[in-house]
Design a protein around this motif. Structure first.
Motif, PDB file in Angstrom:
ATOM      1  N   GLU A  30       5.775   5.003   7.526  1.00 39.34           N
ATOM      2  CA  GLU A  30       6.636   5.829   6.685  1.00 39.34           C
ATOM      3  C   GLU A  30       6.322   7.304   6.971  1.00 39.34           C
ATOM      4  N   PHE A  31       7.347   8.066   7.224  1.00 36.70           N
ATOM      5  CA  PHE A  31       7.220   9.489   7.553  1.00 36.70           C
ATOM      6  C   PHE A  31       6.205   9.737   8.676  1.00 36.70           C
ATOM      7  N   PRO A  76       8.604  12.053   0.663  1.00 33.89           N
ATOM      8  CA  PRO A  76       7.589  10.984   0.661  1.00 33.89           C
ATOM      9  C   PRO A  76       7.309  10.459  -0.752  1.00 33.89           C
ATOM     10  N   THR A 108      16.065   6.168   7.289  1.00 33.62           N
ATOM     11  CA  THR A 108      16.343   6.913   8.516  1.00 33.62           C
ATOM     12  C   THR A 108      17.501   6.314   9.310  1.00 33.62           C
ATOM     13  N   PRO A 122       7.930  -2.617   1.179  1.00 37.96           N
ATOM     14  CA  PRO A 122       6.922  -1.852   1.919  1.00 37.96           C
ATOM     15  C   PRO A 122       7.482  -0.478   2.284  1.00 37.96           C
ATOM     16  N   PRO A 123       6.703   0.584   2.068  1.00 39.05           N
ATOM     17  CA  PRO A 123       7.242   1.924   2.325  1.00 39.05           C
ATOM     18  C   PRO A 123       7.691   2.147   3.765  1.00 39.05           C
ATOM     19  N   ALA A 124       7.013   1.532   4.728  1.00 35.51           N
ATOM     20  CA  ALA A 124       7.450   1.709   6.119  1.00 35.51           C
ATOM     21  C   ALA A 124       8.854   1.136   6.293  1.00 35.51           C
ATOM     22  N   GLU A 125       9.129   0.021   5.638  1.00 29.47           N
ATOM     23  CA  GLU A 125      10.471  -0.577   5.746  1.00 29.47           C
ATOM     24  C   GLU A 125      11.509   0.278   5.028  1.00 29.47           C
ATOM     25  N   VAL A 177      10.888  -0.212  12.398  1.00 32.18           N
ATOM     26  CA  VAL A 177      11.709   0.609  13.270  1.00 32.18           C
ATOM     27  C   VAL A 177      12.352   1.671  12.397  1.00 32.18           C
ATOM     28  N   ARG A 221      17.794  -2.594   7.393  1.00 37.16           N
ATOM     29  CA  ARG A 221      18.497  -1.737   8.340  1.00 37.16           C
ATOM     30  C   ARG A 221      19.809  -2.400   8.759  1.00 37.16           C
ATOM     31  N   HIS A 278       0.857  -1.180   0.000  1.00 42.00           N
ATOM     32  CA  HIS A 278       0.000   0.000   0.000  1.00 42.00           C
ATOM     33  C   HIS A 278       0.891   1.227   0.000  1.00 42.00           C
ATOM     34  N   TYR A 324      11.395   3.415   4.707  1.00 42.89           N
ATOM     35  CA  TYR A 324      11.613   4.564   5.594  1.00 42.89           C
ATOM     36  C   TYR A 324      12.532   4.174   6.748  1.00 42.89           C
ATOM     37  N   GLY A 325      12.312   2.983   7.286  1.00 42.94           N
ATOM     38  CA  GLY A 325      13.179   2.487   8.348  1.00 42.94           C
ATOM     39  C   GLY A 325      14.625   2.415   7.886  1.00 42.94           C
ATOM     40  N   LEU A 347      10.354   8.383  -1.848  1.00 48.93           N
ATOM     41  CA  LEU A 347      10.383   7.103  -1.132  1.00 48.93           C
ATOM     42  C   LEU A 347       9.335   6.145  -1.708  1.00 48.93           C
ATOM     43  N   GLY A 360       1.088   5.527  -0.138  1.00 46.57           N
ATOM     44  CA  GLY A 360       0.313   6.748   0.060  1.00 46.57           C
ATOM     45  C   GLY A 360       0.135   7.501  -1.248  1.00 46.57           C
TER      46      GLY A 360
END
Ligand SMILES: Cc1cc2nc3c(=O)[nH]c(=O)nc-3n(C[C@H](O)[C@H](O)[C@H](O)COP(=O)(O)O)c2cc1C
Ligand code: SF4
Ligand code: SF4
Ligand code: SF4
Ligand code: FES
Ligand code: FES
Lengths: 592, 279
Positions: free
Chosen positions: B183-184, A77, A99, A90-93, B171, A367, A14, A95-96, A80, A16
């Protein structure tokens, strides 16, 4: 291509609403063209993609993030999302991962200026980095504090991270490079450094290059590994593990999807040897990796080099291209019938990625968090496949061992520490720079070789932030693995930072504590919290101007023991060692 | 004492006691089998061990550092000490460390172990860094109070590889600045989250809380002692997930599923987990 990964299935991803701009899309396309995307819709009914394809691509995440950072100045965003979608991450990963690294930004800087990274570690602090900061800021530069940039011999050090322009190191342009020991016939690892043209395969061959590879092919895998074992060669990256045992273990695993990794992450404060070797003798790194590849039966080679080393990266890449064109890399290496090729990966500002298993995760697009050991890299390394990972100094030693044999190799050094060792001298020393001496040379002899301390010698930091301070009474200590161990010291990665009695040692030690706090990956509690609290205790001590209170001393010891005993990796294990040695020597903690 | 060894059993010594466990079992399993209680935070019976909290460490003969019992496979002949000076020290320090930066007031088990090992979080430098995160109240289903987060990775595992395969959270950041994040840091609504609540179910510190529980706690009206738990089977689809409805004053206040249930392993989907919200 890297091997397929077994692993988790992936859900429908998914994303954004943020879309990449045209420039961001171009930065992504430059690394992964649309046709290579994780999911490609060919017709309404034919969609290529799926789980394994996503796994095949994930190792390109860090290169894509680098590309976005470099072209745009940050990872937005939209950028990414574009990267994550192209790679099926996955975008959350994603981002992890973004960062995790100091050189990647995930907030809008609001400008497209280059960022000037200024080293704040001991050698540069002693060389007046604060004055340099003031003058840079007066010129309007965007200055960003950085941990050691691996240029301690020419402190204070800068690294300029370009936006839309190449990264650069200002001192590279000004430098008229020569080794302090130039011309010394006893040099072995450094023999060609400063003599050979690092941009020319022909020049390398003129200096004896690729004779060792030919010899190794004649000898065959078992004989090469036996010679390495007999030579007593041990790792130069810090842990001093016997190289022969490591190679034997990898060779014994079924192939050919095995890996040889050169660990050029070099981020231990005070270390700059790998930069000099990679910049001035890159073919030696490539040739020795190739020998490792053939000996262990691995077909994949990787160089992981810290992101702050643009010149070394360029020279290694050029050397690889030349070697490949000459048939010295590729499907049939030098007529051996064996395949071996090398890919270069850049780090992005994370000391922890020099830890071998963190380095694997970083290449794989995760990471840079170390893995618990066992299992060890020799069976479960990069992509969970058998891997021999070595420091470039370790690798270059292989060339002489193959050519001369183990007995000749053992003719210098000591019985338990054969051969020579590179030392990085910086701080209050006559001629800072890279030195090569036989194991067993005393600390005092080494300092004399480098022109002696420039002031009243107060202490020497051996092994960098992860090492220990020793006092002037240690000048007679022979620099060997066995003698330093016995003295509770370490050679680590060959750091020798010299302090005289004018240096504010409290500031130095607070900075070392800050370094560990900043560089902890944050995964395990003892190190994530321990490095933070240790720093707070030292800041309190510094501000108080009083001797260290007994309950604070006890707290430091308690935290240190937990970090040593219960942390996952070497960063936590060593995070208190320099601090405690400084206290034990009375360098800090007793002001009244 | 030891159970009968089979061909596939390994025998190890825990605090002087021989125990046999099946091959592939961990040291923690062996401790359990020996009746030795072990504190755990990041370990969950339904999750792949990430061995990050280090509270479960034990002393293993022949190993320089302590080893995490939750992930280290038991090997024939291992000799393990779970109550040595070193083990007690590291466990105490982990619990102490967590309590210095995180609000562990609703992590009951953690608190009991902290007392057991004599953790003293007050002996640190005053004004030290803490998590310092605002409570994220973004919808009516569950809240995220990362001041209470010990970064055990359990929610990340539950959302990802180990259960949900949604990967809405990860994380982010590094070191003491590491945080669980989308994310963000976008809201859950804007993230990939499908509100299965599986992360809430595995969180050991109440950093992730049902909104109903959060509201009652805010009103100082959260009374677990007055709650009843009713077992039922979810009626939304045919899978047959077991539900445990927690009821206070005739209101359903949260919904869980037993970890040892064959079908769910503690996991549910939005309908089972939060469906009662709409009833
Ligand atoms: C925090 C940390 C950072 C490290 N950084 C490096 C590094 O930059 N270069 C390196 O060769 N080894 C580094 N190491 C050691 C590696 O994990 C590994 O032992 C080494 O690369 C093996 O090569 P060697 O046997 O040739 O020394 C580091 C270890 C730790 C714990
Ligand atoms: S010891 Fe520190 S750097 Fe190593 S895994 Fe633990 S938190 Fe990360
Ligand atoms: S509710 Fe489910 S989908 Fe949402 S973050 Fe938690 S585990 Fe992931
Ligand atoms: S939110 Fe809860 S489950 Fe997730 S890491 Fe934090 S404490 Fe663990
Ligand atoms: S470059 Fe500054 S200390 Fe190394
Ligand atoms: S429970 Fe074993 S490391 Fe967390």
């Amino acid at each position: 291509m890297p091997p397929r990964l077994r692993g988790h299935p992936l859900a429908d991803l998914h994303f954004g609403d943020d879309q990449p701009t045209e420039a961001e899309q171009a930065a992504i396309d430059a690394i992964v063209p649309p046709a290579d995307a994780a999911t490609v819709v060919e017709t309404e009914r034919i969609v290529r993609g799926g789980r394994s394809r996503r796994h095949d691509l994930r190792h390109l995440l860090l290169p894509v993030l680098h590309s976005l950072q470099h072209e745009i100045g940050w990872i937005s965003p939209g950028g990414l999302n574009g990267a994550a979608e192209r790679l099926g991450v996955p975008p959350a990963e994603a981002y992890g991962v973004a960062t995790f690294y100091e050189l990647l930004r995930t907030t809008d800087p609001g400008h497209r200026d280059d960022v000037v990274h200024l080293c704040v570690d001991p050698a540069c602090a002693m060389a007046g980095n604060n004055d340099l900061r003031t003058s840079l800021e007066a010129e309007g530069a965007r200055v960003h504090d950085s941990p050691c940039l691996g240029q301690c011999e020419r402190a204070p050090a800068l690294f300029v991270q370009g936006v839309g322009r190449p990264d650069r190191v200002p001192s590279d342009d000004e430098e008229d490079f020569h080794l302090p020991q130039a011309g010394d016939p006893s040099l072995r690892v450094l023999r060609r450094v400063g003599e050979v043209d690092p941009t020319s395969l022909d020049s390398y061959r003129d200096h004896g290059g690729y004779e060792a590879l030919a010899r190794a092919i004649e000898m065959g895998s078992d004989a090469v590994i036996a010679a390495i074992s007999d030579s007593g060669l041990s790792g130069r990256g810090g842990a001093a593990f016997p190289t022969g045992i490591k190679w034997r273990a990898v060779a014994d695993e079924p192939g050919p999807d095995k890996h040889v990794v050169a660990n050029c992450d070099e981020s231990e404060p005070g270390t700059f040897k790998d930069r000099i070797v990679c910049e001035h003798d890159p073919f030696a790194v490539i040739e020795s990796m190739t020998i490792a590849g053939l000996a262990t039966g691995s077909s994949h080679g990787w160089i992981y080099i810290r992101g702050e080393y643009p010149r070394a990266t360029a020279r290694l890449e050029s050397a690889i291209a030349q070697a490949r064109a000459a048939g010295l890399l590729g499907d049939d290496v030098a007529g051996s019938g064996q395949r071996f090729d090398i890919e270069v990966r850049r780090g992005a500002g994370a000391y922890i990625c020099g830890e071998e298993t963190a380095l694997f995760n970083s290449i794989e697009g995760f990471r840079g968090e170390p893995r618990n050991k066992p299992p060890f890299p020799t069976t479960h390394g990069l992509f969970s496949q058998p891997t021999a990972i070595n420091n470039p100094e370790t690798l270059i030693n292989v060339l002489d061992i193959v050519i001369e044999g183990p007995n000749a190799y053992r003719s210098v050094g000591t019985e338990r520490s054969p051969g020579t060792r590179l030392f990085c001298l910086s701080g209050r020393i006559g001629v800072p720079g890279l030195y090569e001496v036989p194991f067993g040379t005393t600390l005092g002899e080494l300092l004399d070789l480098a022109g002696g301390p420039t002031g009243e010698l107060a202490s020497v930091l051996l092994g960098g932030a992860a090492g220990v301070f020793v006092g002037p009474d240690a000048l007679d200590m022979p620099l060997t693995l066995e003698d330093t161990r016995e003295a509770g010291a370490t050679l680590g990665s060959g750091v020798v930072t010299v302090f005289d009695d004018t240096v504010d040692m409290e500031a130095v030690v607070v900075r070392i504590a800050e370094f560990f706090r900043d560089e902890s990956c944050g995964q395990c509690v003892p190190c994530r919290v321990g490095t933070q609290r240790q720093h707070e205790v030292l800041v309190e001590l510094q501000a108080s101007g009083r001797p260290l209170a007994p309950e604070r001393s006890e707290l430091i010891d308690d935290m240190a023991l937990a970090m040593v005993d219960a942390s996952i990796c070497g960063l936590g294990h060593t995070a208190a060692s320099a601090v405690r040695s400084a206290l034990a020597l009375g360098l800090i903690g007793n002001s009244s | 004492m030891s159970s009968v060894a089979t061909e596939t059993a390994v025998t190890i010594q825990v605090d002087g006691q021989e125990v046999a466990v099946p091959e592939g079992a961990t040291i923690l399993d062996a401790c359990d089998a020996a009746g030795v209680e072990t504190p755990t935070i990041c370990y969950g019976p339904t999750l792949t061990p990430v061995n990050v909290c280090r509270v479960c460490v034990v002393e293993l003969d022949g190993s320089r550092a302590l080893v995490p019992s939750c992930s280290r496979p038991a090997e024939e002949g291992m000799v393990v000490h779970t109550d040595s000076e070193r083990v007690r020290h590291s466990r105490k320090m982990v619990l102490e460390f967590l309590a210095t930066g995180v609000d562990v007031s609703q992590a009951d088990e953690l608190g009991q172990w902290a007392d057991h090992y004599g953790a003293d979080p007050d002996r640190y430098v005053p004004g030290g860094q803490t998590m310092d995160e605002p409570v994220r109240v973004q919808d009516n289903l569950y809240i995220r109070d990362y001041d209470k987060c010990v970064l055990c990775y359990r929610c990340v595992e539950a959302c990802g590889d180990d259960a949900q395969h949604t990967y809405a959270i990860s994380v982010a950041g590094r070191g003491f600045g590491a945080r669980i994040s989308t994310e963000f840091d976008v809201t859950l609504h804007d993230s990939a989250c499908v509100y299965c609540g599986n992360c809430v179910a595995v969180c050991p510190t109440n950093a992730l809380q049902f909104k109903t529980e959060f509201d009652l706690r805010q009103a100082d009206d959260w009374r677990p002692e007055d709650q009843t738990v009713t077992q039922t089977v979810c009626s939304y689809c045919g899978v047959g997930c077991n539900l445990e409805l927690h009821v206070q004053d005739n209101q359903i206040v949260k919904c869980t599923s037993p970890d040892d249930h064959d079908v769910t392993k503690g996991n549910l989907c939005i309908k089972g987990r939060f469906g009662w919200n709409y009833v």
